[in-house]
Design a protein around this motif. Structure first.
Motif, PDB file in Angstrom:
ATOM      1  N   CYS A  68       0.803  -1.227   0.000  1.00 54.61           N
ATOM      2  CA  CYS A  68       0.000   0.000   0.000  1.00 54.61           C
ATOM      3  C   CYS A  68       0.836   1.277   0.000  1.00 54.61           C
ATOM      4  CB  CYS A  68      -0.927   0.005   1.221  1.00 54.61           C
ATOM      5  SG  CYS A  68      -2.229  -1.261   1.183  1.00 54.61           S
ATOM      6  N   THR A  69       2.153   1.135   0.125  1.00 55.21           N
ATOM      7  CA  THR A  69       3.013   2.323   0.148  1.00 55.21           C
ATOM      8  C   THR A  69       2.870   3.158  -1.122  1.00 55.21           C
ATOM      9  OG1 THR A  69       4.642   1.229   1.561  1.00 55.21           O
ATOM     10  CG2 THR A  69       5.411   3.116   0.295  1.00 55.21           C
ATOM     11  N   VAL A  70       2.655   2.499  -2.248  1.00 48.29           N
ATOM     12  CA  VAL A  70       2.585   3.199  -3.534  1.00 48.29           C
ATOM     13  C   VAL A  70       1.181   3.710  -3.830  1.00 48.29           C
ATOM     14  CG1 VAL A  70       4.513   1.897  -4.489  1.00 48.29           C
ATOM     15  CG2 VAL A  70       2.200   0.987  -4.717  1.00 48.29           C
ATOM     16  N   SER A  71       0.253   3.498  -2.893  1.00 44.37           N
ATOM     17  CA  SER A  71      -1.126   3.938  -3.126  1.00 44.37           C
ATOM     18  C   SER A  71      -1.292   5.408  -2.758  1.00 44.37           C
ATOM     19  CB  SER A  71      -2.097   3.083  -2.302  1.00 44.37           C
ATOM     20  OG  SER A  71      -3.410   3.587  -2.387  1.00 44.37           O
ATOM     21  N   GLU A 205      -2.686   0.413  -8.643  1.00 40.65           N
ATOM     22  CA  GLU A 205      -1.596   1.294  -8.222  1.00 40.65           C
ATOM     23  C   GLU A 205      -0.336   0.488  -7.902  1.00 40.65           C
ATOM     24  OE1 GLU A 205      -4.215   4.891  -6.173  1.00 40.65           O
ATOM     25  OE2 GLU A 205      -3.602   3.159  -4.986  1.00 40.65           O
ATOM     26  N   PHE A 206      -0.518  -0.661  -7.266  1.00 44.05           N
ATOM     27  CA  PHE A 206       0.642  -1.502  -6.956  1.00 44.05           C
ATOM     28  C   PHE A 206       1.299  -2.017  -8.231  1.00 44.05           C
ATOM     29  CE2 PHE A 206       2.211  -5.883  -6.565  1.00 44.05           C
ATOM     30  CZ  PHE A 206       3.302  -5.665  -5.730  1.00 44.05           C
ATOM     31  N   LEU A 207       0.491  -2.465  -9.178  1.00 41.14           N
ATOM     32  CA  LEU A 207       1.040  -3.005 -10.422  1.00 41.14           C
ATOM     33  C   LEU A 207       1.865  -1.955 -11.156  1.00 41.14           C
ATOM     34  CD1 LEU A 207       1.171  -5.454 -12.276  1.00 41.14           C
ATOM     35  CD2 LEU A 207      -0.935  -4.665 -13.384  1.00 41.14           C
ATOM     36  N   ALA A 208       1.452  -0.703 -11.053  1.00 36.94           N
ATOM     37  CA  ALA A 208       2.171   0.373 -11.740  1.00 36.94           C
ATOM     38  C   ALA A 208       3.519   0.676 -11.085  1.00 36.94           C
ATOM     39  CB  ALA A 208       1.313   1.636 -11.771  1.00 36.94           C
ATOM     40  N   SER A 209       3.645   0.350  -9.787  1.00 32.23           N
ATOM     41  CA  SER A 209       4.897   0.663  -9.066  1.00 32.23           C
ATOM     42  C   SER A 209       5.360  -0.529  -8.240  1.00 32.23           C
ATOM     43  CB  SER A 209       4.685   1.883  -8.151  1.00 32.23           C
ATOM     44  OG  SER A 209       4.198   3.003  -8.865  1.00 32.23           O
ATOM     45  N   SER A 210       5.198  -1.722  -8.775  1.00 30.65           N
ATOM     46  CA  SER A 210       5.526  -2.930  -8.015  1.00 30.65           C
ATOM     47  C   SER A 210       7.015  -3.029  -7.696  1.00 30.65           C
ATOM     48  CB  SER A 210       5.070  -4.178  -8.778  1.00 30.65           C
ATOM     49  OG  SER A 210       5.687  -4.249 -10.056  1.00 30.65           O
TER      50      SER A 210
END
Length: 259
Positions: A68-71, A205-210
């Motif tokens: 969830c950090t990248v959310s 959002e996670f997939l974009a910045s995994s």
């Protein structure tokens, strides 16, 4: 009087011997009690460790936190994902992504099934139901792609782009029900659509910045984060108890021989 001395001395020796025996019995009971208590403590710690390893954690794991950090809505993401899935000690952000997809698809299938049983002539309802079906198909495609190996870092750029298109399309399909004309239609069968849409958004959002999330996860583990390090600390604590337990057991055996 001389004949009384041997009797007196014999009685005195008997009393002393009885006193020593009584003291030894008390010491044996005390040490035996300490051994039992220490054994119970060690057993409790070991049972706790086994439960910690094999049971889902009731608190947000490091994997969920980094997922969830990248959310853009990190706190809402943590609350929603923690409530939706159960993680174990070996879970990483990639597996959180997989578990989130499984949960989302299961919930979405339930919504579609319940809504399909309703006979609603409204165009908005029909349009929403159709969009939910498309979203389920796209999520199913992503799930099929990551089910065997959820490691997103092992995917090629084309595979990631394809998954991004699928999850982006699913997000748009769900928006038809959540943010479109569905405000004009009342249906309890669609109550969970907003929750599903939120989970899909967090996965998108996670997939974009995994890569960033996975790197943060590895950094957190390397710097003392995660339940694995806590388990190691607990094992070290147990290692301090075990030698003491054996010392007490040895003393107990010596007391038995003395007695």
């Amino acid at each position: 009087m001389d004949s009384a001395n041997p009797t007196f001395n014999s009685d005195e020796k008997s009393r002393r011997l009885q006193s020593v025996r009584t003291r030894n019995k008390i010491l044996i009971i005390v040490f035996f009690s300490l051994i039992i208590v220490l054994a119970l403590i060690i057993g409790g710690i070991i049972i706790s460790l086994v439960q910690k390893i094999n049971s889902p954690s009731p608190y947000p794991s490091v994997a969920i936190l980094e997922f969830c950090t990248v959310s853009y809505s990190e706190s809402s993401c943590i609350n929603s994902v923690s409530a939706a899935i159960k993680t174990r000690s070996n879970t990483d952000p990639n597996r959180v992504f997989l578990l989130s997809l499984k949960t989302t698809l299961k919930q979405l299938s339930g919504i579609i099934s319940a809504a399909s049983n309703e006979t609603r002539p409204e165009p908005a309802f029909v349009n929403c139901l159709t969009s939910l079906g498309r979203a389920a198909g796209r999520l199913g495609s992503i799930l099929d792609a990551v089910r065997v190996n959820p490691d997103l870092e092992a995917r090629t750029s084309n595979q990631r782009r394809e998954m991004s298109e699928w999850i982006g399309g699913a997000d748009e399909d769900l928006a038809v029900c959540v943010g479109g004309d569905m405000g004009k239609v009342e249906s309890t069968a669609l109550d969970g659509a907003a929750e599903v849409a939120a989970l899909v958004g967090y996965s998108k959002e996670f997939l974009a910045s995994s890569d960033v999330a996975n790197e943060n996860f590895r950094f957190a583990l390397a710097n003392g984060g995660g339940s694995r390090n806590q388990i190691v600390e607990d094992l070290i604590a147990v290692s301090f108890f075990v030698p003491q337990y054996f010392v007490l057991a040895l003393l107990f055996c010596l007391l038995l021989r003395i007695y």
